[in-house]
Design an enzyme around this catalytic site. Structure first.
Site, mmCIF file in Angstrom:
data_model
loop_
_atom_site.group_PDB
_atom_site.id
_atom_site.type_symbol
_atom_site.label_atom_id
_atom_site.label_comp_id
_atom_site.label_asym_id
_atom_site.label_seq_id
_atom_site.Cartn_x
_atom_site.Cartn_y
_atom_site.Cartn_z
ATOM 1 C CD GLU A 175 -6.768 -0.498 -7.849
ATOM 2 O OE1 GLU A 175 -5.932 -1.422 -7.787
ATOM 3 O OE2 GLU A 175 -6.595 0.529 -8.515
ATOM 4 C CD GLU A 231 -8.537 -3.364 -2.514
ATOM 5 O OE1 GLU A 231 -8.287 -3.379 -3.738
ATOM 6 O OE2 GLU A 231 -7.696 -3.660 -1.652
ATOM 7 C CB CYS A 235 -1.560 -1.625 -12.369
ATOM 8 S SG CYS A 235 -3.127 -1.038 -11.820
ATOM 9 C CB SER A 267 -5.281 -2.114 -4.490
ATOM 10 O OG SER A 267 -6.118 -3.050 -5.145
ATOM 11 C CE LYS A 314 2.366 -5.464 -15.885
ATOM 12 N NZ LYS A 314 1.362 -5.655 -14.841
ATOM 13 C CD GLU A 329 2.502 -8.574 -12.241
ATOM 14 O OE1 GLU A 329 2.516 -8.344 -13.465
ATOM 15 O OE2 GLU A 329 1.696 -8.032 -11.458
ATOM 16 C CD GLU A 365 3.492 -13.753 -4.358
ATOM 17 O OE1 GLU A 365 4.037 -14.038 -5.458
ATOM 18 O OE2 GLU A 365 4.035 -13.049 -3.499
ATOM 19 C CB CYS A 389 2.397 1.375 -19.104
ATOM 20 S SG CYS A 389 1.794 0.805 -17.515
#
Lengths: 433, 581
Positions: B287, B290, B307, B327, B366, B369, B374, B511
């Site tokens: 990142e 990037e 994230c 990102s 999560k 996710e 993907e 988190c």
């Protein structure tokens, strides 16, 4: 002497309701013109002197309410008319809105002037759909004639009235729920404080008064507070629109001065005219479903806010539902409780769950299945609901039950023994046997 | 606006005969707490708006006709308050019995058995029987999505979840609806969560006092994998779990449990215990590069971090036009999954189809996710199952592991090596701080003297700072909770955003406050978990992601260099507009 005094219902049925011309010819808008020559504080002083007690049911002194709002220096302020007339047995605001809407509009306009407010809202209950057209026509005509809108009567004061409508929730008659509903939110009451005078409609300072309260304003301005007060008693100024229904000869809306007795209301030939159907009076239910029930021994109580309160009764909305001996108290209370189950907003525990449980116990009583424990539980529940519910709805839901427990304890006892003095309960079972 | 209180002014009142002096504006509930009097609450949560609907916190104020709810009633000078009279006990117990009369009362079979605010109150108020008839109606349990289960028949309608979803997150997937007996918490038109705007952040679960909301239990899947001798089961542990897991075993919030957690996982039978911190370091390298690439080559700015899967779900639904800012880096969890079934498979000689990847996360989003289409760069679902901190607690207990007696153990190679920069991913601002530590060196070639970026730390919803990077000023912002993210998104939309880089975490505090963390999270608890995260960082030998030797080995052996073709294939992704709600 006639027990009827027509201060605010004089035009009803006499003039075309949406005609400004008719209204002017019957003395309308004299008060607004006079108000424009007065200082706002002078007007508030007259409302205070008049001892106008809120006509929606809570009997809060209108003058104090106005004074509190006046002291708040934040603008814009909003004027809201509570026309969510939802108390069963109450239909007096309907009469005013249908037959003399300009009086209500004039009252709201004077309030607008007092608080330098530019927008008034009238929240008309969904069930009064038909009447909204008349009210809108009256607003439109008042605007055409320069009594509403921009630069009213060339005073530089501008004021508009908007009609809002609910979908028929009784709880929207609670002022803060009503404001939520106007704002497009669910009609559930707000946490108070802050009070609506501080944080009201769209979070701005707001006056909320009942239709009948606003209808009294022109009279108070015209005649002065002292004179207005003199029509009623020392504590409750002026007159009250009462709604007679039930087992009574003359049903409908009547305007009486505070100070008549309940006996006058029920028996006077110009008022209730006595019982219909030849049976004896058993009890009367005052002020709507949220009000207390009274027994015939209380008929000589003076109809004014203080005397009624002292007797454990209430003026409330002005509803007087008269019930004769054919009615079973338990059966009647079941209907009352059903109403509150239907109308509870549901957000607080005592009201949402309590009404259901009250009904279940009453149902057991009506079936002869209840015990002394159930009766004790019902009393406890009623006590807790009254002292613990979020808003007036839950707090008052067991008022009728409480008063009946006082006046008709023997009837409750009888049901414990599977007996219904009115012969309403257990009849099916008997015929089946 | 309305009457405001002066917190510098002290008022004095009497509560249960005790004289109490508190700042003006203090509620009776708070004042009583200071005086050592615990008033029961249900709909009240210290970090949420007041609703005053459960009516359990009633007290008697002298001169008041009705009882007052202490959660919203401000104590006034001279008040005489009683919290423990026969009338108050009767009222509270009656309210409690009323709630229970419309509750399944099946505590033994409940997710929250032993950890339920309603159950605790029933015990406290000595409820041995319920005098009211049961009005409870069974409702179908809703589990149409991979993350959140809703059992509305257990709902006590306190509205805490609604406050959280509407005010803290401004997602408004749920609201109170209907009236009276039908009053309850629903999505719009009562559709399933998967057809609502829900982002699966799980903040509703975190504040639910009863068993009406909980994560989809995936422990059984993990037990099955663990007992399958043909499967090589690896686990990765997210940075925020280690500072919260102890709470599942009665330890104080903020206890640092890394070593014991690893030991417990090994006892449970995981073949390799790895650390998501490793891929957090990797995220920073990717990142960071990037970001520098976008700044140098005129790419989309500001760069938004990626994230937090709740945040990704949010931007996909609420600000799809801003997706190009995000990102392209996958979250550390998904980078790990992709590498576990490629690099690690190759290195260990275990075929990818035999590797089962479990993630231990503080997060419910999560769970969603890892099921995204993907997230199959390895040719398989990269991460097989996600467990929350709470679920790991359950597994450790079920396995009969005496947590207290565990000795610290270490992670396995190669994904067990990580830096302090990675562990701070667990707190809001951590990704930013870690990125700045690395970016500085990438740009200047010199290590920072002071690695601590204090302005981006802490629980404040939006934090901003300006840093010098090789003579250039880099403007950054950090937001935690989606209502705060919304503020920044609106700035980007209306062109008033001056930032180059924005870190966003869906949950308040990051988190450490995730929807999968132990129950009882409050800002007080968050502060302690937060302190623990920075404590670990401070004591780390390595504190900059690019200094992680295992990362460098990974590039040498497998990925080539940051943003390489291979890195893009495995570590980067793209996002699309979603129109669920």
């Amino acid at each position: 002497m006639s027990k009827i005094v027509k201060l605010i219902s004089a035009n009803c049925g006499k003039i075309r309701p949406d005609s400004v011309e008719d209204y002017l010819n019957s003395g309308g808008y004299a008060a607004l013109k006079k108000a424009f020559t007065m200082e706002p504080l002078q007007i508030i002083e007259e409302v205070k002197k008049a001892k106008l007690l809120g006509r929606g049911g809570a009997a809060y002194p209108a003058g104090s309410k106005w004074e509190q709002l006046y002291e708040i220096e934040e603008f814009p302020k909003y004027i809201v008319c509570n026309a969510d007339e939802g108390e069963p047995g109450t239909f007096k605001d309907k009469l005013l809105m249908e037959q003399d809407p300009l009086r209500v509009i004039e009252g709201m306009t004077i309030a607008g002037y007092v608080f330098n407010s530019h927008d008034g809202y009238i929240y008309i209950r969904g069930e009064y759909r038909g009447l909204q057209k008349i009210f809108q026509a009256a607003i439109d005509n008042a605007k055409k004639e320069g009594f509403l809108g921009e630069n009213i009567l060339n005073t530089g004061f501008s004021y508009n009235i908007h009609i809002m409508t609910g979908a028929g929730a009784y709880v929207c008659g609670e002022n803060s729920a009503l404001l939520n509903s106007i704002e497009g939110k669910a009609g559930r009451p707000r946490i108070k404080p802050p009070h609506l005078a501080e944080v009201g409609l769209f979070l701005m300072p707001t006056l909320v008064n009942n239709v009948e309260s606003f209808a009294n304003i022109p009279t108070i301005v015209n005649e002065g507070g002292e004179k207005y007060l003199s029509y009623g008693t020392a504590d409750s100024g002026g007159t009250k629109l009462i709604c007679l229904s039930g087992h009574i000869k003359n049903r409908g809306v009547f305007e009486v001065p505070f100070g008549v007795t309940l006996r006058d209301i029920i028996d006077d030939p110009e008022l209730g005219g006595g019982m219909a159907g030849g049976r004896k009076l058993k009890f009367f239910h005052l002020g709507g479903q949220s009000g207390p029930c009274g027994s015939p021994e209380q008929l000589d109580t003076v109809y004014c806010c203080r005397a009624m309160r002292n007797a454990g009764l209430s003026v409330g909305s002005g509803a007087v539902v008269v019930l004769d001996e054919s009615v079973c108290v338990i059966d009647y209370l079941k209907k009352v409780t059903e109403f509150f189950i239907h109308e509870s907003c549901g957000k607080c525990v005592p009201c949402r769950e309590g009404n259901k449980q009250l009904y279940l116990i009453l149902d057991k009583l009506s079936k002869g299945e209840a015990t002394e424990n159930d009766l004790a539980l019902m009393k406890r529940l009623s006590r807790v609901m009254a002292k613990s519910s979020f808003c007036g709805l839950g707090q008052a839901a067991s008022t009728a039950l409480d008063s009946c427990l006082k006046h008709f304890s023997s009837e409750f006892e009888a049901h414990l023994n599977k007996q219904c003095p009115a012969g309403v309960c257990f009849t099916k079972k008997e015929s089946g046997e | 606006m309305h009457h405001t209180f002066d917190p510098n002014k002290t008022i004095t009142a009497t509560i249960d005969g005790l004289t109490v002096s508190v700042p003006e504006g203090t509620t009776i509930l708070e004042a009583a707490k200071k005086a050592g009097i615990i008033i029961p609450t249900l709909c009240h949560h210290p970090d949420l708006g007041v609703r005053a609907v459960c009516r359990i916190c009633l007290v008697a104020v002298k001169g008041q006709r009705r009882f007052k709810t202490s959660c919203n009633t401000v104590l006034c000078d001279g008040d005489v308050v009683n919290t423990n009279t026969p009338e108050i006990r009767e009222a509270r117990k009656t309210v409690l019995e009323l709630i229970l009369s419309n509750h399944p009362q099946d505590c033994l079979k409940c997710e929250r058995n032993g950890n339920c605010e309603l159950q605790d109150l029933a015990k406290q108020y000595n409820v041995l029987e319920i005098p009211f008839a049961s009005t409870h109606q069974a409702l179908p349990i809703e589990e149409d999505n991979p993350a959140i289960v809703r059992d509305m028949s257990k709902c006590i309608k306190c509205g805490r979840c609604v406050e959280s979803c509407q005010v803290v997150q401004e997602v408004a997937a749920i609201n109170t609806s209907c009236r009276s007996t039908k009053y309850g918490v629903t999505t719009a038109f009562n559709k399933p969560l998967s057809a609502s705007t829900c982002v699966y952040c799980g903040q509703c679960i975190a504040v639910c006092p009863v068993g009406a909301l909980y994560e989809k239990d995936d422990t059984e899947k993990v037990w099955t994998a663990l007992s399958n001798p043909d499967m090589h089961v690896v686990v990765q542990t997210a940075p925020a779990v280690r500072v919260a897991l102890g709470e599942e075993f009665g330890l104080a919030p903020g206890s640092i449990e890394t070593g014991k957690m690893v030991a417990a996982l090994r006892r449970l039978g995981f073949d390799k215990i790895f650390d998501t911190n490793f891929t957090a370091d990797l995220t920073i390298v990717e990142e960071g590069n990037e970001l520098l690439d976008r700044i140098e080559n005129g790419g989309k700015l500001p760069v938004l971090t990626s994230c937090s899967p709740g945040w990704i779900n949010y931007i996909e639904q609420f600000y799809p036009e801003l997706i190009p800012h995000v990102s392209s880096c996958k979250s550390p969890q998904q980078m790990f999954g992709a590498l576990a079934k490629t690099y690690y498979a190759k290195k260990s000689g275990i075929p990818a189809e035999k590797i089962y990847v479990v993630s231990l996360m503080p997060c419910t989003a999560k769970k969603y996710e890892c099921t995204r289409p993907e997230m199959r760069s390895s040719g398989y679902q990269d991460v097989d199952t996600v467990l929350t901190t709470r679920e790991l607690g359950k597994m450790i207990k079920l396995a009969g592991i005496n947590y207290e007696k565990l000795e610290n153990e270490d992670y396995d190679a190669p994904f067990g090596i990580s830096t302090g920069a990675a562990v701070i991913f667990g707190a809001s601002g951590g990704v930013m701080e870690a990125a700045l530590r690395t970016a500085h060196e990438l740009v200047t070639g010199e290590s920072l003297a002071n690695l601590d970026f204090i302005p981006v730390r802490g629980l404040e919803g939006i934090k901003e700072a300006e840093v010098e990077l090789a003579g250039k000023k880099l403007k950054i912002a950090v937001a935690s909770s989606l209502s705060k993210a919304k503020v920044l998104m609106e700035m980007i939309k209306n062109g008033t955003c001056c930032y180059h880089f924005i870190e966003i975490m869906a949950c308040p505090g990051g988190c450490i406050g995730g929807g999968g963390q132990p129950f009882g999270t409050t800002s007080e608890v968050l502060q302690k978990r937060l302190a623990a995260v920075y404590e670990i960082d401070k004591n780390s030998e390595l504190r900059m992601s690019h200094k992680n030797p295992a990362i460098n080995t990974l590039y040498e052996e497998f990925l080539g260099k940051p943003l390489s073709h291979k890195a893009h294939e495995l570590l980067h992704t793209s996002y699309q507009q979603q129109d669920r709600g």
